[in-house]
Enzyme design. Structure first.
Site, mmCIF file in Angstrom:
data_model
loop_
_atom_site.group_PDB
_atom_site.id
_atom_site.type_symbol
_atom_site.label_atom_id
_atom_site.label_comp_id
_atom_site.label_asym_id
_atom_site.label_seq_id
_atom_site.Cartn_x
_atom_site.Cartn_y
_atom_site.Cartn_z
ATOM 1 N N ASN A 9 0.867 -1.185 0.000
ATOM 2 C CA ASN A 9 0.000 0.000 0.000
ATOM 3 C C ASN A 9 0.898 1.229 0.000
ATOM 4 O O ASN A 9 1.435 1.602 1.029
ATOM 5 C CB ASN A 9 -0.899 -0.040 1.250
ATOM 6 C CG ASN A 9 -1.725 1.231 1.407
ATOM 7 O OD1 ASN A 9 -1.824 2.031 0.483
ATOM 8 N ND2 ASN A 9 -2.307 1.414 2.585
ATOM 9 N N TRP A 10 1.037 1.814 -1.174
ATOM 10 C CA TRP A 10 1.956 2.956 -1.302
ATOM 11 C C TRP A 10 1.374 4.239 -0.727
ATOM 12 O O TRP A 10 2.078 5.247 -0.627
ATOM 13 C CB TRP A 10 2.309 3.189 -2.769
ATOM 14 C CG TRP A 10 3.165 2.131 -3.369
ATOM 15 C CD1 TRP A 10 3.679 1.017 -2.748
ATOM 16 C CD2 TRP A 10 3.631 2.077 -4.725
ATOM 17 N NE1 TRP A 10 4.430 0.289 -3.631
ATOM 18 C CE2 TRP A 10 4.415 0.906 -4.843
ATOM 19 C CE3 TRP A 10 3.456 2.899 -5.839
ATOM 20 C CZ2 TRP A 10 5.017 0.547 -6.055
ATOM 21 C CZ3 TRP A 10 4.057 2.538 -7.033
ATOM 22 C CH2 TRP A 10 4.835 1.381 -7.137
ATOM 23 N N LYS A 11 0.075 4.236 -0.457
ATOM 24 C CA LYS A 11 -0.590 5.446 0.054
ATOM 25 C C LYS A 11 -0.350 6.613 -0.914
ATOM 26 O O LYS A 11 -0.208 6.385 -2.109
ATOM 27 C CB LYS A 11 -0.114 5.753 1.486
ATOM 28 C CG LYS A 11 -0.244 4.506 2.384
ATOM 29 C CD LYS A 11 -0.073 4.791 3.837
ATOM 30 C CE LYS A 11 -0.207 3.483 4.605
ATOM 31 N NZ LYS A 11 -0.174 3.676 6.048
ATOM 32 N N HIS A 94 -9.673 1.332 4.649
ATOM 33 C CA HIS A 94 -8.404 1.583 5.338
ATOM 34 C C HIS A 94 -8.636 2.606 6.454
ATOM 35 O O HIS A 94 -9.428 3.541 6.297
ATOM 36 C CB HIS A 94 -7.352 2.098 4.350
ATOM 37 C CG HIS A 94 -5.983 2.141 4.957
ATOM 38 N ND1 HIS A 94 -5.581 3.168 5.772
ATOM 39 C CD2 HIS A 94 -4.957 1.259 4.909
ATOM 40 C CE1 HIS A 94 -4.347 2.918 6.192
ATOM 41 N NE2 HIS A 94 -3.952 1.767 5.682
ATOM 42 N N GLU A 96 -7.025 5.069 7.405
ATOM 43 C CA GLU A 96 -6.809 6.473 7.039
ATOM 44 C C GLU A 96 -8.031 7.032 6.311
ATOM 45 O O GLU A 96 -8.339 8.216 6.423
ATOM 46 C CB GLU A 96 -5.528 6.604 6.197
ATOM 47 C CG GLU A 96 -4.296 6.438 7.084
ATOM 48 C CD GLU A 96 -3.084 5.831 6.406
ATOM 49 O OE1 GLU A 96 -3.039 5.789 5.159
ATOM 50 O OE2 GLU A 96 -2.177 5.377 7.133
ATOM 51 N N GLU A 166 -5.642 -4.382 10.808
ATOM 52 C CA GLU A 166 -4.659 -3.318 10.981
ATOM 53 C C GLU A 166 -4.981 -2.510 12.235
ATOM 54 O O GLU A 166 -5.774 -1.555 12.174
ATOM 55 C CB GLU A 166 -4.663 -2.389 9.764
ATOM 56 C CG GLU A 166 -4.294 -3.072 8.468
ATOM 57 C CD GLU A 166 -3.650 -2.103 7.486
ATOM 58 O OE1 GLU A 166 -2.546 -2.403 7.032
ATOM 59 O OE2 GLU A 166 -4.236 -1.049 7.211
ATOM 60 N N GLY A 172 2.212 2.881 10.727
ATOM 61 C CA GLY A 172 3.163 3.980 10.530
ATOM 62 C C GLY A 172 3.848 4.437 11.805
ATOM 63 O O GLY A 172 4.487 5.486 11.829
ATOM 64 N N SER A 213 3.128 -1.425 10.580
ATOM 65 C CA SER A 213 4.570 -1.471 10.865
ATOM 66 C C SER A 213 5.197 -2.847 10.606
ATOM 67 O O SER A 213 6.061 -3.286 11.370
ATOM 68 C CB SER A 213 4.861 -0.994 12.294
ATOM 69 O OG SER A 213 4.448 0.357 12.450
ATOM 70 N N GLY A 234 2.664 -0.821 4.385
ATOM 71 C CA GLY A 234 2.715 0.580 3.976
ATOM 72 C C GLY A 234 4.148 1.026 3.759
ATOM 73 O O GLY A 234 4.740 0.779 2.703
ATOM 74 N N GLY A 235 4.737 1.660 4.757
ATOM 75 C CA GLY A 235 6.074 2.256 4.637
ATOM 76 C C GLY A 235 7.119 1.336 4.023
ATOM 77 O O GLY A 235 7.872 1.747 3.123
HETATM 78 P P1 PGA Z 1 2.597 0.768 7.690
HETATM 79 O O1 PGA Z 1 1.147 0.937 7.033
HETATM 80 O O2 PGA Z 1 3.155 -0.528 7.172
HETATM 81 O O3 PGA Z 1 3.376 1.970 7.184
HETATM 82 O O4 PGA Z 1 2.417 0.762 9.162
HETATM 83 C C1 PGA Z 1 0.303 -0.166 6.878
HETATM 84 C C2 PGA Z 1 -0.989 0.261 6.256
HETATM 85 O O5 PGA Z 1 -1.477 1.358 6.550
HETATM 86 O O6 PGA Z 1 -1.563 -0.482 5.445
#
Ligand code: PGA
Length: 254
Positions: A9-11, A94, A96, A166, A172, A213, A234-235
């Site tokens: 997930n590149w966001k 998600h 976010e 999640e 993050g 994370s 994500g990251g």
């Molecule tokens: P993260 O994000 O790996 O940066 O914690 C995961 C996500 O939001 O899917």
């Protein structure tokens, strides 16, 4: 046997040219691990550019969100019809989106249904925020979110979905859930809710990822848990070697 599934997930990161470069670098790292279902989720604007590369590598492509209507006066939105044929997956719910863009249990359900109707695999995100976790409300929250997301879906449809657990406090932050803790939430509460809604057979067959994370350092321990079928990353998905290590850890499950 559930096939492991790891999604990037590149966001809201990477311009189109950067997305092309990152895709090439990621594919070089993950192409060999064919036992793992691998999915890249760039921004909408990069989907068309990235699609042929992902397809040639046997890697799936996903969007990070979509609207549930087929078309209409919804300025700025992207419909399932636009995504069908372009990608195969879509992340829905998600945290976010829930936190910053007004996503609710009800809209998550509408999006999951619309995805399935249009041949897309929804990756349905659930997870508690820090205050809920600290108040001992994790079970209640993930059960409510799971039940709401699957409302009106048949068992056959449910089997075509993927869940991502999640915990919001882990996203993050560099503070992943403990492998045993995440496994317990998934096994007891998420599969438990799915078992109540459908059957233990469906609950056992459905794939549930962990997200929050995930790194090269913790992936092996997370993937070694019996109820964790992969990761939503994500990251670390912006770092090719690190994402490669996560996919390799998932391949050990296969
Ligand atoms: P993260 O994000 O790996 O940066 O914690 C995961 C996500 O939001 O899917």
């Amino acid at each position: 046997m559930r096939r492991p599934v790891v999604a990037a997930n590149w966001k809201m990161n990477k311009t189109v040219p950067e997305a092309l470069d990152l895709t090439r670098d990621l594919l070089a790292q993950i192409q060999a691990y064919t036992a793992v279902e691998r999915v890249i989720c760039p921004a909408f604007v990069a989907l068309t550019t990235v699609a042929p590369l992902a397809a040639a590598a046997g890697v799936g492509l996903g969007a990070q969100n979509m609207h549930w209507e087929k078309s209409g006066a919804y300025t700025g939105e992207v419909s399932p019809l636009m995504l069908a044929g372009l990608c195969q997956y879509v992340i829905v719910g998600h945290s976010e989106r829930r936190q910053y863009f007004g996503e609710t249990d009800e809209t998550v359900n509408k999006k999951a249904r619309a995805a399935l109707l249009n041949g897309l695999t929804p990756i349905i995100c659930v997870g508690e925020v820090l205050a809920e976790n600290e108040a001992g409300r994790t079970a209640e929250v993930v059960i409510r979110q799971t039940r709401a997301a699957y409302a009106g879906l048949s068992a056959e449809e449910a089997l075509k979905t993927i869940v991502a657990y999640e915990p919001v406090w882990a996203i993050g932050t560099g503070k992943a859930a403990t492998p045993a803790g995440a496994n317990a939430v998934i096994g007891l509460h998420i599969r438990g809710a799915l078992s109540d809604l459908y059957s233990s057979t469906v609950a056992d067959a459905l794939r549930v990822q962990y997200g929050g994370s995930v790194t090269a350092a913790n992936a092996a321990d997370l993937m070694a848990q019996p109820d964790i079928d992969g990761a939503l990353v994500g990251g670390a998905s912006l770092k090719p070697a690190e994402f490669g290590a996560i996919v390799r850890a998932a391949s050990a499950r296969a």
